[in-house]
Design a protein around this motif. Structure first.
Motif, PDB file in Angstrom:
ATOM      1  N   ASN A  49       0.923  -1.140  -0.060  1.00 39.29           N
ATOM      2  CA  ASN A  49       0.029   0.101   0.021  1.00 39.29           C
ATOM      3  C   ASN A  49       0.820   1.206  -0.052  1.00 39.29           C
ATOM      4  OD1 ASN A  49       0.567  -1.003   2.718  1.00 39.29           O
ATOM      5  ND2 ASN A  49      -0.463   0.647   3.396  1.00 39.29           N
ATOM      6  N   ARG A  50       2.348   1.215   0.125  1.00 41.73           N
ATOM      7  CA  ARG A  50       3.066   2.354   0.214  1.00 41.73           C
ATOM      8  C   ARG A  50       4.075   2.419  -0.971  1.00 41.73           C
ATOM      9  NH1 ARG A  50       0.853   5.461   4.026  1.00 41.73           N
ATOM     10  NH2 ARG A  50       0.731   4.256   5.914  1.00 41.73           N
ATOM     11  N   TYR A  51       4.376   3.499  -1.408  1.00 47.74           N
ATOM     12  CA  TYR A  51       5.244   3.503  -2.595  1.00 47.74           C
ATOM     13  C   TYR A  51       6.782   2.748  -2.256  1.00 47.74           C
ATOM     14  CZ  TYR A  51       2.058   6.649  -5.167  1.00 47.74           C
ATOM     15  OH  TYR A  51       1.015   7.034  -5.930  1.00 47.74           O
ATOM     16  N   PRO A  52       7.330   2.211  -3.160  1.00 53.12           N
ATOM     17  CA  PRO A  52       8.518   1.848  -2.988  1.00 53.12           C
ATOM     18  C   PRO A  52       9.475   2.960  -2.998  1.00 53.12           C
ATOM     19  CG  PRO A  52       8.181   1.419  -5.252  1.00 53.12           C
ATOM     20  CD  PRO A  52       6.684   2.082  -4.818  1.00 53.12           C
ATOM     21  N   ASP A  53      10.884   2.705  -2.391  1.00 59.91           N
ATOM     22  CA  ASP A  53      11.891   3.894  -2.471  1.00 59.91           C
ATOM     23  C   ASP A  53      12.230   3.998  -3.854  1.00 59.91           C
ATOM     24  OD1 ASP A  53      14.184   5.265  -2.115  1.00 59.91           O
ATOM     25  OD2 ASP A  53      15.405   3.695  -1.494  1.00 59.91           O
ATOM     26  N   MET A  54      11.857   5.246  -4.236  1.00 57.05           N
ATOM     27  CA  MET A  54      11.949   5.538  -5.574  1.00 57.05           C
ATOM     28  C   MET A  54      13.609   5.948  -6.146  1.00 57.05           C
ATOM     29  SD  MET A  54      10.469   8.945  -7.690  1.00 57.05           S
ATOM     30  CE  MET A  54      11.356   9.663  -8.953  1.00 57.05           C
ATOM     31  N   GLY A  55      14.385   6.263  -5.012  1.00 58.98           N
ATOM     32  CA  GLY A  55      15.902   6.255  -5.376  1.00 58.98           C
ATOM     33  C   GLY A  55      16.505   5.142  -5.273  1.00 58.98           C
ATOM     34  N   VAL A  56      15.952   4.052  -4.844  1.00 60.88           N
ATOM     35  CA  VAL A  56      16.737   2.741  -4.443  1.00 60.88           C
ATOM     36  C   VAL A  56      17.817   2.805  -3.713  1.00 60.88           C
ATOM     37  CG1 VAL A  56      17.042   0.545  -5.790  1.00 60.88           C
ATOM     38  CG2 VAL A  56      15.647   2.176  -6.777  1.00 60.88           C
ATOM     39  N   VAL A  57      17.821   3.538  -2.880  1.00 59.63           N
ATOM     40  CA  VAL A  57      19.040   4.101  -2.150  1.00 59.63           C
ATOM     41  C   VAL A  57      19.831   2.834  -1.433  1.00 59.63           C
ATOM     42  CG1 VAL A  57      19.806   5.488  -0.241  1.00 59.63           C
ATOM     43  CG2 VAL A  57      18.014   6.290  -1.652  1.00 59.63           C
ATOM     44  N   THR A  58      19.030   2.061  -0.796  1.00 58.25           N
ATOM     45  CA  THR A  58      19.538   0.995  -0.075  1.00 58.25           C
ATOM     46  C   THR A  58      20.317   0.068  -0.867  1.00 58.25           C
ATOM     47  OG1 THR A  58      18.076   1.203   1.712  1.00 58.25           O
ATOM     48  CG2 THR A  58      19.515  -0.704   1.855  1.00 58.25           C
ATOM     49  N   LEU A  59      19.624  -0.483  -1.842  1.00 59.98           N
ATOM     50  CA  LEU A  59      20.282  -1.377  -2.914  1.00 59.98           C
ATOM     51  C   LEU A  59      21.327  -0.755  -3.691  1.00 59.98           C
ATOM     52  CD1 LEU A  59      20.161  -4.125  -4.335  1.00 59.98           C
ATOM     53  CD2 LEU A  59      18.341  -3.238  -5.701  1.00 59.98           C
ATOM     54  N   LYS A  60      21.324   0.445  -3.984  1.00 58.85           N
ATOM     55  CA  LYS A  60      22.373   1.408  -4.754  1.00 58.85           C
ATOM     56  C   LYS A  60      23.733   1.044  -3.803  1.00 58.85           C
ATOM     57  CE  LYS A  60      20.222   4.434  -7.640  1.00 58.85           C
ATOM     58  NZ  LYS A  60      19.858   5.716  -8.106  1.00 58.85           N
ATOM     59  N   ALA A  61      23.323   1.387  -2.473  1.00 52.45           N
ATOM     60  CA  ALA A  61      24.508   1.514  -1.396  1.00 52.45           C
ATOM     61  C   ALA A  61      25.263  -0.064  -1.523  1.00 52.45           C
ATOM     62  CB  ALA A  61      24.039   1.878  -0.230  1.00 52.45           C
ATOM     63  N   ALA A 246       8.784  -2.425  -4.600  1.00 55.51           N
ATOM     64  CA  ALA A 246       9.412  -2.897  -3.383  1.00 55.51           C
ATOM     65  C   ALA A 246       9.786  -4.058  -3.295  1.00 55.51           C
ATOM     66  CB  ALA A 246       8.251  -2.301  -2.176  1.00 55.51           C
ATOM     67  N   VAL A 247       9.088  -4.947  -3.884  1.00 53.69           N
ATOM     68  CA  VAL A 247       9.059  -6.543  -3.730  1.00 53.69           C
ATOM     69  C   VAL A 247      10.462  -6.885  -4.564  1.00 53.69           C
ATOM     70  CG1 VAL A 247       8.777  -8.865  -4.426  1.00 53.69           C
ATOM     71  CG2 VAL A 247       6.893  -7.181  -3.666  1.00 53.69           C
ATOM     72  N   GLY A 248      10.931  -6.275  -5.694  1.00 57.12           N
ATOM     73  CA  GLY A 248      11.882  -6.602  -6.270  1.00 57.12           C
ATOM     74  C   GLY A 248      13.259  -6.081  -5.795  1.00 57.12           C
ATOM     75  N   GLN A 249      13.089  -4.948  -4.766  1.00 56.19           N
ATOM     76  CA  GLN A 249      14.253  -4.201  -4.179  1.00 56.19           C
ATOM     77  C   GLN A 249      14.406  -5.188  -3.109  1.00 56.19           C
ATOM     78  OE1 GLN A 249      14.329   0.060  -3.146  1.00 56.19           O
ATOM     79  NE2 GLN A 249      12.682   0.234  -4.885  1.00 56.19           N
ATOM     80  N   ALA A 250      13.632  -5.607  -2.315  1.00 55.21           N
ATOM     81  CA  ALA A 250      13.967  -6.599  -1.123  1.00 55.21           C
ATOM     82  C   ALA A 250      14.591  -7.856  -1.411  1.00 55.21           C
ATOM     83  CB  ALA A 250      12.648  -6.828  -0.366  1.00 55.21           C
ATOM     84  N   GLY A 251      14.032  -8.176  -2.618  1.00 51.41           N
ATOM     85  CA  GLY A 251      14.472  -9.551  -3.307  1.00 51.41           C
ATOM     86  C   GLY A 251      15.894  -9.436  -3.563  1.00 51.41           C
ATOM     87  N   ALA A 252      16.332  -8.432  -4.456  1.00 52.74           N
ATOM     88  CA  ALA A 252      17.773  -8.023  -4.796  1.00 52.74           C
ATOM     89  C   ALA A 252      18.710  -8.117  -3.554  1.00 52.74           C
ATOM     90  CB  ALA A 252      17.623  -6.822  -5.686  1.00 52.74           C
ATOM     91  N   LEU A 253      18.042  -7.206  -2.659  1.00 57.00           N
ATOM     92  CA  LEU A 253      18.966  -6.855  -1.276  1.00 57.00           C
ATOM     93  C   LEU A 253      19.471  -8.228  -0.623  1.00 57.00           C
ATOM     94  CD1 LEU A 253      17.639  -3.622  -0.006  1.00 57.00           C
ATOM     95  CD2 LEU A 253      20.065  -4.202  -0.435  1.00 57.00           C
ATOM     96  N   ALA A 254      18.161  -9.067  -0.603  1.00 60.47           N
ATOM     97  CA  ALA A 254      18.721 -10.393   0.323  1.00 60.47           C
ATOM     98  C   ALA A 254      19.278 -11.350  -0.760  1.00 60.47           C
ATOM     99  CB  ALA A 254      17.375 -11.027   0.507  1.00 60.47           C
ATOM    100  N   SER A 255      19.372 -11.456  -2.092  1.00 58.78           N
ATOM    101  CA  SER A 255      20.064 -12.167  -2.941  1.00 58.78           C
ATOM    102  C   SER A 255      21.583 -11.705  -2.947  1.00 58.78           C
ATOM    103  CB  SER A 255      19.416 -12.249  -4.175  1.00 58.78           C
ATOM    104  OG  SER A 255      17.978 -12.705  -4.418  1.00 58.78           O
ATOM    105  N   LEU A 256      21.538 -10.421  -2.951  1.00 60.51           N
ATOM    106  CA  LEU A 256      23.255  -9.887  -2.785  1.00 60.51           C
ATOM    107  C   LEU A 256      23.790 -10.319  -1.779  1.00 60.51           C
ATOM    108  CD1 LEU A 256      24.647  -8.042  -4.848  1.00 60.51           C
ATOM    109  CD2 LEU A 256      24.187  -6.139  -3.486  1.00 60.51           C
ATOM    110  N   ALA A 257      23.126 -10.460  -0.749  1.00 58.53           N
ATOM    111  CA  ALA A 257      23.723 -10.682   0.726  1.00 58.53           C
ATOM    112  C   ALA A 257      24.137 -12.246   0.538  1.00 58.53           C
ATOM    113  CB  ALA A 257      22.723 -10.557   1.891  1.00 58.53           C
ATOM    114  N   ALA A 258      23.304 -12.788  -0.187  1.00 60.61           N
ATOM    115  CA  ALA A 258      23.776 -14.452  -0.330  1.00 60.61           C
ATOM    116  C   ALA A 258      24.452 -15.059  -1.812  1.00 60.61           C
ATOM    117  CB  ALA A 258      22.459 -15.049  -0.123  1.00 60.61           C
TER     118      ALA A 258
END
Length: 340
Positions: A49-61, A246-258
């Motif tokens: 129900n909320r917008y994703p992080d438009m700047g994809v800040v965490t994943l970019k970092a 937001a789902v894609g950003q979360a999945g990418a972050l978790a996958s990058l960690a693994a």
């Protein structure tokens, strides 16, 4: 009401899907995302129900730390395909030229025609590889962008680092070159060019990779481009707002960690592509998660394989078959043997 050239834009044809058939037509990973990635994406879906992080800040970092770059050097998009189109939009006006090999990623000419740019398609050489000399010779005052897909889709062939740097030395500084490394994680040739090592030498070079293939996140569409901050800024300016969900950003972050665990799966595909290449006469040695089989009879063969429950991708020049697991390779080869 509609631009008179829109009807000339070819439709992108996705890999065919048929219930109960083995789908080897879209270069997808056979394994699902890791449990941690599924958990992260499930949690993100609960906040849809909320917008994703438009700047994809965490994943970019996180990508910046992984690649040894700064966040300003990275753009994240809705798959690497979206970033291809954004690069064309950021560099080309009507009648500007974009050079790429052919056959290569079939969306390149589509993205050119969307903005009215002219696709300049340079035939692959006799070994199904990029003809970099011909591509360099095709550069004109109208050239704005060059795509080099390495490993190349659909042939799986690669160019060497020496060949690519010699090519880059011939490209004018005001022409951007994109090294499209969508299948980078499957390559085992140590002579391949690596974009992260070359972007510091060439300010007009942009690297591009994706989470869709080796990371197994094709369904949530996350890709990234990196290089000169001035070019990356332009790519970000033409992006659709909130294009990376937001789902894609979360999945990418978790996958990058693994990443180590995920990328170990690519060894399985490497083994299977060697088996397929050895089994089928004329198959081209590949550095990707697919094998190219040149043939003038591709569409008939693909239809007959589909009748045997196996879906591959047919082009006018040949067949591309995704390589995945031992079981799926056996199924494909059993079907293939019934045709010959």
């Amino acid at each position: 009401m509609i631009r008179d050239d829109v009807s000339a834009i070819p439709a992108y044809i996705p890999g065919r899907a048929v219930p109960d058939a083995l789908k080897l037509s879209s270069n997808e990973a056979a394994h699902p995302p890791l449990p941690g990635a599924v958990e992260a994406m499930t949690a993100a879906a609960r906040t849809a129900n909320r917008y994703p992080d438009m700047g994809v800040v965490t994943l970019k970092a996180e990508l910046a730390e992984t690649l040894g770059l700064s966040p300003e050097q990275i753009a994240v998009g809705c798959g690497s395909s979206a970033l291809c189109q954004q690069l064309i939009q950021a560099t080309c006006r009507a009648d500007d030229e974009v050079i790429f090999a052919w056959r290569s990623f079939e969306a390149y000419p589509i993205f050119c025609m969307v903005v009215g740019a002219k696709p300049v398609m340079i035939p692959l050489d006799d070994n199904h590889r990029h003809d970099l000399d011909a591509m360099a010779a095709a550069i004109t005052e109208h050239t704005r962008l060059i795509f080099v897909c390495n490993p190349n889709n659909p042939t799986g062939t690669t160019i060497s680092d020496a060949e690519f740097t010699a090519f880059m030395d011939r490209v004018p500084n005001d022409v951007i070159v994109v090294l499209d490394e969508a299948y980078f994680e499957y390559a085992r040739d140590e002579n391949n060019p690596v974009s992260t090592e070359l972007i510091h030498r060439y300010p007009n070079l942009i690297g591009m990779r994706t989470f869709s293939k080796a990371y197994g996140l094709a369904g949530v569409r996350v890709g990234y481009a990196f290089g000169n901050p001035l070019v990356i800024d332009a790519v970000n300016r033409v992006a659709l707002p909130f294009s990376v969900n937001a789902v894609g950003q979360a999945g990418a972050l978790a996958s990058l960690a693994a990443a180590d665990e995920l990328l170990s799966r690519t060894d399985e595909a490497v083994t299977q592509r060697n088996i397929v290449t050895a089994e089928i006469p004329g198959a081209v040695e590949s550095q990707a998660n697919f094998v190219w089989i040149p043939t003038d009879d591709a569409h008939r063969i693909a239809t007959e394989l589909a009748d045997h429950g196996v879906l591959v991708r047919a082009f006018d020049e040949g067949i591309r078959v995704t390589v995945t697991t031992d079981d799926e390779t056996r199924t494909f080869l059993d079907a293939w043997r019934q045709l010959i």
